[in-house]
Design a protein around this motif. Sequence first.
Motif, PDB file in Angstrom:
ATOM      1  N   LYS A 137       0.685  -1.166  -0.032  1.00  0.00           N
ATOM      2  CA  LYS A 137       0.041  -0.104   0.096  1.00  0.00           C
ATOM      3  C   LYS A 137       1.016   1.174   0.190  1.00  0.00           C
ATOM      4  CE  LYS A 137      -3.674   2.422   2.635  1.00  0.00           C
ATOM      5  NZ  LYS A 137      -4.281   2.477   3.984  1.00  0.00           N
ATOM      6  N   ASP A 138       1.912   1.170   0.825  1.00  0.00           N
ATOM      7  CA  ASP A 138       2.850   2.399   0.817  1.00  0.00           C
ATOM      8  C   ASP A 138       3.566   2.589  -0.294  1.00  0.00           C
ATOM      9  OD1 ASP A 138       2.061   2.741   3.516  1.00  0.00           O
ATOM     10  OD2 ASP A 138       3.874   1.807   4.340  1.00  0.00           O
ATOM     11  N   LYS A 139       3.847   1.474  -0.826  1.00  0.00           N
ATOM     12  CA  LYS A 139       4.579   1.649  -2.377  1.00  0.00           C
ATOM     13  C   LYS A 139       3.699   2.139  -3.344  1.00  0.00           C
ATOM     14  CE  LYS A 139       7.474  -1.272  -5.333  1.00  0.00           C
ATOM     15  NZ  LYS A 139       8.139  -2.260  -5.646  1.00  0.00           N
ATOM     16  N   THR A 140       2.544   1.839  -3.353  1.00  0.00           N
ATOM     17  CA  THR A 140       1.387   2.307  -4.225  1.00  0.00           C
ATOM     18  C   THR A 140       1.093   3.511  -4.030  1.00  0.00           C
ATOM     19  OG1 THR A 140       0.504   0.144  -4.273  1.00  0.00           O
ATOM     20  CG2 THR A 140      -0.907   1.881  -5.312  1.00  0.00           C
ATOM     21  N   GLU A 141       1.034   4.035  -2.741  1.00  0.00           N
ATOM     22  CA  GLU A 141       0.843   5.667  -2.527  1.00  0.00           C
ATOM     23  C   GLU A 141       2.246   6.358  -3.037  1.00  0.00           C
ATOM     24  OE1 GLU A 141      -1.659   7.251  -1.363  1.00  0.00           O
ATOM     25  OE2 GLU A 141      -2.934   5.648  -1.275  1.00  0.00           O
ATOM     26  N   ASP A 142       3.255   6.063  -2.728  1.00  0.00           N
ATOM     27  CA  ASP A 142       4.388   6.502  -3.302  1.00  0.00           C
ATOM     28  C   ASP A 142       4.385   6.493  -4.796  1.00  0.00           C
ATOM     29  OD1 ASP A 142       5.104   6.977  -0.882  1.00  0.00           O
ATOM     30  OD2 ASP A 142       6.475   5.254  -0.867  1.00  0.00           O
ATOM     31  N   MET A 143       4.236   5.384  -5.427  1.00  0.00           N
ATOM     32  CA  MET A 143       4.095   5.347  -6.977  1.00  0.00           C
ATOM     33  C   MET A 143       3.199   6.568  -7.566  1.00  0.00           C
ATOM     34  SD  MET A 143       4.548   1.386  -7.794  1.00  0.00           S
ATOM     35  CE  MET A 143       4.200   1.755  -9.318  1.00  0.00           C
ATOM     36  N   ARG A 144       1.894   6.526  -6.843  1.00  0.00           N
ATOM     37  CA  ARG A 144       0.936   7.296  -7.335  1.00  0.00           C
ATOM     38  C   ARG A 144       1.362   8.799  -7.293  1.00  0.00           C
ATOM     39  NH1 ARG A 144      -2.931  10.297  -4.546  1.00  0.00           N
ATOM     40  NH2 ARG A 144      -4.844  10.702  -5.455  1.00  0.00           N
ATOM     41  N   GLU A 145       1.829   9.205  -6.232  1.00  0.00           N
ATOM     42  CA  GLU A 145       2.434  10.711  -5.850  1.00  0.00           C
ATOM     43  C   GLU A 145       3.491  10.946  -6.792  1.00  0.00           C
ATOM     44  OE1 GLU A 145       1.249  13.102  -3.918  1.00  0.00           O
ATOM     45  OE2 GLU A 145      -0.434  11.814  -3.513  1.00  0.00           O
ATOM     46  N   ASP A 146       4.338  10.067  -7.231  1.00  0.00           N
ATOM     47  CA  ASP A 146       5.387   9.967  -8.149  1.00  0.00           C
ATOM     48  C   ASP A 146       4.660  10.429  -9.414  1.00  0.00           C
ATOM     49  OD1 ASP A 146       7.217   9.921  -6.429  1.00  0.00           O
ATOM     50  OD2 ASP A 146       7.970   7.803  -6.722  1.00  0.00           O
ATOM     51  N   LEU A 147       3.740   9.686 -10.054  1.00  0.00           N
ATOM     52  CA  LEU A 147       3.043   9.774 -11.289  1.00  0.00           C
ATOM     53  C   LEU A 147       2.510  11.115 -11.286  1.00  0.00           C
ATOM     54  CD1 LEU A 147       1.803   6.285 -11.794  1.00  0.00           C
ATOM     55  CD2 LEU A 147       3.551   7.395 -13.014  1.00  0.00           C
ATOM     56  N   LEU A 148       1.749  11.415 -10.058  1.00  0.00           N
ATOM     57  CA  LEU A 148       1.323  12.771 -10.157  1.00  0.00           C
ATOM     58  C   LEU A 148       2.055  13.913 -10.451  1.00  0.00           C
ATOM     59  CD1 LEU A 148      -1.740  12.389  -7.622  1.00  0.00           C
ATOM     60  CD2 LEU A 148      -1.987  12.741 -10.015  1.00  0.00           C
ATOM     61  N   ASP A 149       3.247  13.824  -9.501  1.00  0.00           N
ATOM     62  CA  ASP A 149       4.232  14.772  -9.794  1.00  0.00           C
ATOM     63  C   ASP A 149       4.887  14.875 -11.311  1.00  0.00           C
ATOM     64  OD1 ASP A 149       3.942  15.770  -7.159  1.00  0.00           O
ATOM     65  OD2 ASP A 149       5.844  14.583  -6.447  1.00  0.00           O
ATOM     66  N   GLN A 150       5.038  13.810 -11.876  1.00  0.00           N
ATOM     67  CA  GLN A 150       5.746  13.590 -13.060  1.00  0.00           C
ATOM     68  C   GLN A 150       4.675  14.384 -14.333  1.00  0.00           C
ATOM     69  OE1 GLN A 150       7.086   9.996 -14.447  1.00  0.00           O
ATOM     70  NE2 GLN A 150       7.343  10.685 -16.406  1.00  0.00           N
ATOM     71  N   ALA A 151       3.359  14.219 -14.189  1.00  0.00           N
ATOM     72  CA  ALA A 151       2.254  14.513 -14.874  1.00  0.00           C
ATOM     73  C   ALA A 151       2.490  16.242 -14.771  1.00  0.00           C
ATOM     74  CB  ALA A 151       0.968  13.991 -14.507  1.00  0.00           C
ATOM     75  N   ARG A 152       2.266  16.577 -13.372  1.00  0.00           N
ATOM     76  CA  ARG A 152       2.262  17.876 -13.295  1.00  0.00           C
ATOM     77  C   ARG A 152       3.351  18.707 -14.040  1.00  0.00           C
ATOM     78  NH1 ARG A 152       0.909  17.216  -7.046  1.00  0.00           N
ATOM     79  NH2 ARG A 152      -1.498  16.957  -7.079  1.00  0.00           N
ATOM     80  N   ARG A 153       4.512  18.022 -13.719  1.00  0.00           N
ATOM     81  CA  ARG A 153       5.881  18.854 -14.236  1.00  0.00           C
ATOM     82  C   ARG A 153       5.495  18.833 -15.924  1.00  0.00           C
ATOM     83  NH1 ARG A 153       8.331  15.805 -10.286  1.00  0.00           N
ATOM     84  NH2 ARG A 153       9.589  16.986  -8.795  1.00  0.00           N
TER      85      ARG A 153
END
Length: 792
Positions: A559-575
Amino acid sequence: MYDKSLKTLEYEKIIDLLAEEAEASLTKDFIKSIKPSSSFDQVVDWIEETDEAFRLLIKMGNPPLYGVKDIHNEVKRAQMGGSLSPEGLLKIAETLRCAHGLQEYFLDTEENDEDSYPLVKDLIYNLSYFEYIEKDIYKAIISEDEISDDASPKLRTIRIEKKRKAEGIKSKLNSMITSETNKRYLQDSIYTMRDGRYVVPVKREFKAEVPGMVHDMSSSGATLFVEPMAIVELNNQIRELDLDEQREIERILRVLSEKVADKGRELSKNEGILKKMDFIFAKGKLALRQNASKPLLNAEGIINLKKARHPLLDPQSVVPIDIFIGEDFDTLVVTGPNTGGKTVSLKTVGLLTAMAQSGLFIPAGENSQLAVFKNIYADIGDEQSIEQSLSTFSSHMVNIVDILDRFEDNSLLLFDELGAGTDPTEGSVLAIAILENLRRKDVRTIATTHYNQLKVYAMTTPGVQNASMEFDIESLSPTFRLLIGIPGKSNAFEISRRLGLGEEIISSAKDLVEAENIQFEDMLGEIEKNKEIIERERQEVEISRAETKRLEEKAQAYKDKTEDMREDLLDQARREAREIIRQAKDEAKLVIDEIKEISKNLDSDSARRLGQATEMLRQSEKKLNEKIGSDFLKLEDEKTSQDLKVGDSVAIPSLRQEGVILTDEDADGKVMVQVGIMKMSLPKATLVPIQGQAKSTSEEKTKKIYSAKAKYIKKEIDLRGMNVEDAIFKLDKYLDDAYLSGLKTVEVIHGKGTGALREGLQPYFKKHRHIKKTRYGNLDEGGDGVTIVELK
């Protein structure tokens, strides 16, 4: 502590093992005198000392304690105005070298976790190091019977003059013994020395032909050893130089002794600290040797040993035991067959308690608990007194009476075969009376027995618990496992049946036994079976619980890993979205600026239509901003254009170039940017920060670390007194540090001695990745006692 009980528990054998781990003889003598302490605070401090040494040994290897010497007499003699011998001064120098080596050993540790070893740190920081005394002694003294020419200029001059005059004498003697005229007067064409003077062997009958002084005569009387008159004066001069040399050596030793006397108080303090450090690290080494662990201490009389092993038995064959007492019950009655391990279990509890109260780790599982008792009393084994002609029962009773007269609250009492050696009825009743008397006191009691009455007493009395040594009926042998909560059964009938005794005889024997005893044995058998079932079910529950916990942890991690991946993907998309929108806005602004320029040259109708198109472009940009929201493109870990300042590196999306800001923002919101060789005035809002400042900061810190390392690294390392393995361990780290510090040449001091260390290091030098080449030192560098290492 009660010395007789410590002897019974074989405590002195543990002390002997501890003494073997010490480096210095004065530490070994000190260790022989230590006893367990009954002070809780002191025992805690002792255990913490051992823990710090244990962790340092694992992290840093053995400390340089080989130079710990007993210098009490030398310091005292120097303080009284006496002159020390070369041997005594070398002991002082070795002690100073050891103090300095310990400080360096701990300095390497201190860089990262200086507060992790407070007790050892306090001792090491109280060591005094006088480099000038150590260097002066080593410069002046080569060995216990040799003073260096470098001890003083005067000594060097005297020895040079002696050598010159000796060469003159040898030249004259060589001329004499090779002369054809003199050859027939001499027994041999040689010269030798007698009483420090040069002489030639003259035949007795030609004594008058060789004028001079007779110093000796051969056993047969046929040869006289004559000092020719031609060299008498030269011999006298050498003798005078000998006296001058001796006086200068005495002066040198006196000056060095005065330096020792001046720092006598600090040197005496050093000796005490080094002895203490040697003792502490001996405890740590013994813990490593025994694969021991740190006990958890308490003052409530609680013992909870997990997988405890008797430290004097073979660790490969001894069966660990689990034993506890002091929480739900204070008295434990252990039953089981002979040779089943009852006595060993008693000794294990007593000896491990004594070890812990001496500041030692114990051979038991992690988190084992032990109490700090005021005293330990043990009556174990058949210690009959032949002199008093006492029986086994009488011998035990003498010990028990002595213990009952001596013991105080908060004591540990251990009784082996309590009440044995007499009538079973009377012995069992007496044993129960003793245990009942002790139960009312604040003590912890463990007793072994064969009596059924004690098993019943333990089952029916609050604060008393049964235990038994397991016996395997199938193999007819003990397993040496201790089972708490289950009384042992005799197994006599079952063992006899399996050994082939007839069923008729066994039945007759059962008829002779009271029905209550048979019922009691049957009940014990039923309890044991139920215990095995419960234990098996408990283990299954533990396995299931552990598996459930593992799955829960795995799910949480996923779950923690999934949350981290989700945040990373969102950050990348925002950039990516931010970059696209920024680029579009920049291009739109440039288009609008261009439109304004073009509109100046158009007619009014064309300019009006162009203005309408420009307004539509602005409205589209406004709607885009409203739709995406102001927070969508924000990232906490990145700079915005508002954060930019002079000197920052930036990207210019519209030009697809990078530059550096030269000026602050002007009234129009523009800044001057250096792009290659050009300077451009650009809107600040169109510039994108380039991340990377953290990297340069990190590199700068790394450079500072290497710079600090280079500041403190010495150009030499002393390995004298070590074996090859320990020397390589210390040398490996030193060469890495020297290489990182930029040193090109270092000196490895291994001494001459037997040459084993010197030869053992050579293959290591040839294979080391940082070493370019090596050579032995010149005479002024230490000769073949030093290897000069050139680094790449």
